[in-house]
Every structure is written in structure tokens, then in C-alpha cells.
Design a protein around this motif. Structure first.
Motif, PDB file in Angstrom:
ATOM      1  N   LYS A 164      30.222  39.426  38.304  1.00  0.00           N
ATOM      2  CA  LYS A 164      31.143  40.549  38.135  1.00  0.00           C
ATOM      3  C   LYS A 164      32.483  40.294  38.837  1.00  0.00           C
ATOM      4  O   LYS A 164      33.496  40.800  38.419  1.00  0.00           O
ATOM      5  CB  LYS A 164      30.517  41.826  38.651  1.00  0.00           C
ATOM      6  CG  LYS A 164      29.418  42.340  37.752  1.00  0.00           C
ATOM      7  CD  LYS A 164      28.951  43.700  38.182  1.00  0.00           C
ATOM      8  CE  LYS A 164      27.866  44.171  37.238  1.00  0.00           C
ATOM      9  NZ  LYS A 164      27.401  45.506  37.551  1.00  0.00           N
ATOM     10  N   SER A 165      32.444  39.512  39.884  1.00  0.00           N
ATOM     11  CA  SER A 165      33.704  39.265  40.591  1.00  0.00           C
ATOM     12  C   SER A 165      34.660  38.438  39.727  1.00  0.00           C
ATOM     13  O   SER A 165      35.871  38.611  39.801  1.00  0.00           O
ATOM     14  CB  SER A 165      33.454  38.569  41.934  1.00  0.00           C
ATOM     15  OG  SER A 165      32.878  37.296  41.729  1.00  0.00           O
ATOM     16  N   GLY A 197      39.642  38.372  36.598  1.00  0.00           N
ATOM     17  CA  GLY A 197      40.266  38.196  35.292  1.00  0.00           C
ATOM     18  C   GLY A 197      41.097  39.410  34.894  1.00  0.00           C
ATOM     19  O   GLY A 197      42.210  39.282  34.387  1.00  0.00           O
ATOM     20  N   ILE A 198      40.544  40.607  35.120  1.00  0.00           N
ATOM     21  CA  ILE A 198      41.269  41.844  34.796  1.00  0.00           C
ATOM     22  C   ILE A 198      42.519  41.967  35.659  1.00  0.00           C
ATOM     23  O   ILE A 198      43.598  42.319  35.162  1.00  0.00           O
ATOM     24  CB  ILE A 198      40.345  43.078  34.969  1.00  0.00           C
ATOM     25  CG1 ILE A 198      39.272  43.069  33.869  1.00  0.00           C
ATOM     26  CG2 ILE A 198      41.145  44.378  34.947  1.00  0.00           C
ATOM     27  CD1 ILE A 198      38.206  44.119  34.023  1.00  0.00           C
ATOM     28  N   ILE A 199      42.413  41.646  36.930  1.00  0.00           N
ATOM     29  CA  ILE A 199      43.570  41.709  37.835  1.00  0.00           C
ATOM     30  C   ILE A 199      44.657  40.745  37.366  1.00  0.00           C
ATOM     31  O   ILE A 199      45.835  41.086  37.338  1.00  0.00           O
ATOM     32  CB  ILE A 199      43.145  41.424  39.294  1.00  0.00           C
ATOM     33  CG1 ILE A 199      42.309  42.598  39.810  1.00  0.00           C
ATOM     34  CG2 ILE A 199      44.360  41.191  40.177  1.00  0.00           C
ATOM     35  CD1 ILE A 199      41.676  42.360  41.171  1.00  0.00           C
ATOM     36  N   VAL A 200      44.267  39.544  36.975  1.00  0.00           N
ATOM     37  CA  VAL A 200      45.245  38.557  36.500  1.00  0.00           C
ATOM     38  C   VAL A 200      45.940  39.057  35.241  1.00  0.00           C
ATOM     39  O   VAL A 200      47.174  38.965  35.117  1.00  0.00           O
ATOM     40  CB  VAL A 200      44.565  37.181  36.258  1.00  0.00           C
ATOM     41  CG1 VAL A 200      45.474  36.243  35.492  1.00  0.00           C
ATOM     42  CG2 VAL A 200      44.130  36.558  37.577  1.00  0.00           C
ATOM     43  N   VAL A 201      45.200  39.630  34.296  1.00  0.00           N
ATOM     44  CA  VAL A 201      45.790  40.154  33.058  1.00  0.00           C
ATOM     45  C   VAL A 201      46.758  41.295  33.373  1.00  0.00           C
ATOM     46  O   VAL A 201      47.864  41.360  32.832  1.00  0.00           O
ATOM     47  CB  VAL A 201      44.695  40.612  32.070  1.00  0.00           C
ATOM     48  CG1 VAL A 201      45.269  41.415  30.924  1.00  0.00           C
ATOM     49  CG2 VAL A 201      43.935  39.415  31.543  1.00  0.00           C
ATOM     50  N   VAL A 202      46.374  42.207  34.277  1.00  0.00           N
ATOM     51  CA  VAL A 202      47.247  43.324  34.653  1.00  0.00           C
ATOM     52  C   VAL A 202      48.532  42.802  35.299  1.00  0.00           C
ATOM     53  O   VAL A 202      49.633  43.274  34.998  1.00  0.00           O
ATOM     54  CB  VAL A 202      46.505  44.304  35.592  1.00  0.00           C
ATOM     55  CG1 VAL A 202      47.460  45.290  36.235  1.00  0.00           C
ATOM     56  CG2 VAL A 202      45.420  45.047  34.821  1.00  0.00           C
TER      57      VAL A 202
END
Length: 174
Positions: free
Chosen positions: A13-14, A19-24
Motif C-alpha cells: 500500500k505504501s 504513486g498517488i503523491i507523485v501524480v498529485v
């Protein structure tokens, strides 16, 4: 007998969270870059417009090719017709000689920019000097989007010279 729990996968999950943080962060960076590009593109077009205006004081001729490229479509198509008598006068050698004798010069200073996705305005101070006298003319160059490009709307561009534009009026007709 109790069942043994599954062992946690390392990075399960980390990895998704990272990945989500990088996309944001990438999307935020693109948004900030787009904001600054939008503003700088509007200023660039307004600068070209002011270069045409001040350049006519230096050369005695109006750069109609640039003007046609940076004006909104309906105004660009009317440049030659609108400049008919003015263009003939500007190309007159006596008019050029008179302009040089008047020692007319013009410069400008770009100011505050306000831009959204469809319209922008750039505050400009135009300074005109003639025969030792100087006058500063506040202007607001209005730009609109045509496709992806900013175009100057000379009809909405405002000056603060009495009888020429004004708070609700446009720049002089070309």
C-alpha cells in the motif's frame, strides 16, 4: 486451530500512496507552470503590440504584418482598409520629415497582468516625448484567446487620454 495471518507484502500500500503523491505533485506542477505560461504569453503579445505602436515613432511606419498577426481576427482583416489614408500619410516623405523634426519618441513600461483562460489585461504606461515635452499615458491592453493564442482586442483596449478611449472606451481606431 487458528489460522495464521498473511504476511504483509513489503511496499504494497505504501507504493500506491507514493504513486498517488507523485501524480498529485506532477499535476500541481503542471498547473503552476500553465498559470505562469498563460500570463507570460499574454505579456508577450501585449509587448509586441506596444512595440508596433512605439516603433511607428522611430521609423514613421506602422508594422502592419505584426499588427495583423497579433490583433483579433475581425480587426486583423481590416488593418489595410483602416490604415488606407493613415498609411498613405505615414509613407509620405514630408510626413516622415515632420515626424523627425518634431523629435517624437515613445517608450512603454509593462505593469500588472490579470489573466484567466479566455481574457487578459496588461497595464501599460506609454510615454510620448515631443519637442522636449513628455506625457505618460496609462493604458490597459485587452487580450482574448483565439484558439491557443492571445490576440489584442484593440476595440476594448483602454487609454486614459481625454477623447481617446477612456474608462469605458477603446483605443483609437486603426
Amino acid at each position: 486451530m487458528p489460522r495464521a495471518g498473511r504476511a504483509a507484502k513489503p511496499g504494497g500500500k505504501s507504493g500506491l500512496v507514493i504513486g498517488i503523491i507523485v501524480v498529485v505533485l506532477i499535476l500541481a506542477g503542471l498547473g503552476v507552470a500553465g498559470y505562469f505560461y498563460n500570463r507570460s504569453s499574454a505579456v508577450s503579445t501585449a509587448t509586441q503590440f506596444m512595440d508596433v505602436i512605439t516603433g511607428s515613432f522611430k521609423t514613421g511606419e506602422l508594422d502592419t504584418a505584426t499588427l495583423k498577426r497579433i490583433l483579433v481576427k475581425d480587426q486583423a482583416s481590416e488593418v489595410d482598409k483602416a490604415l488606407g489614408p493613415l498609411g498613405a500619410m505615414a509613407n509620405n516623405p514630408l510626413a516622415k520629415q515632420w515626424l523627425s523634426q518634431m523629435q517624437a519618441q515613445a517608450s512603454y513600461k509593462m505593469g500588472e497582468v490579470q489573466a484567466d483562460l479566455k481574457e487578459a489585461s496588461v497595464a501599460v504606461t506609454l510615454t510620448v516625448s515631443m519637442m522636449g515635452q513628455s506625457q505618460s499615458i496609462p493604458m490597459k491592453v485587452i487580450l482574448v484567446r483565439e484558439g491557443l493564442a492571445w490576440k489584442v482586442d484593440a476595440g476594448k483596449t483602454q487609454t486614459s487620454v481625454p477623447g481617446v478611449g477612456g474608462a469605458g472606451g477603446g483605443a483609437p481606431k486603426l
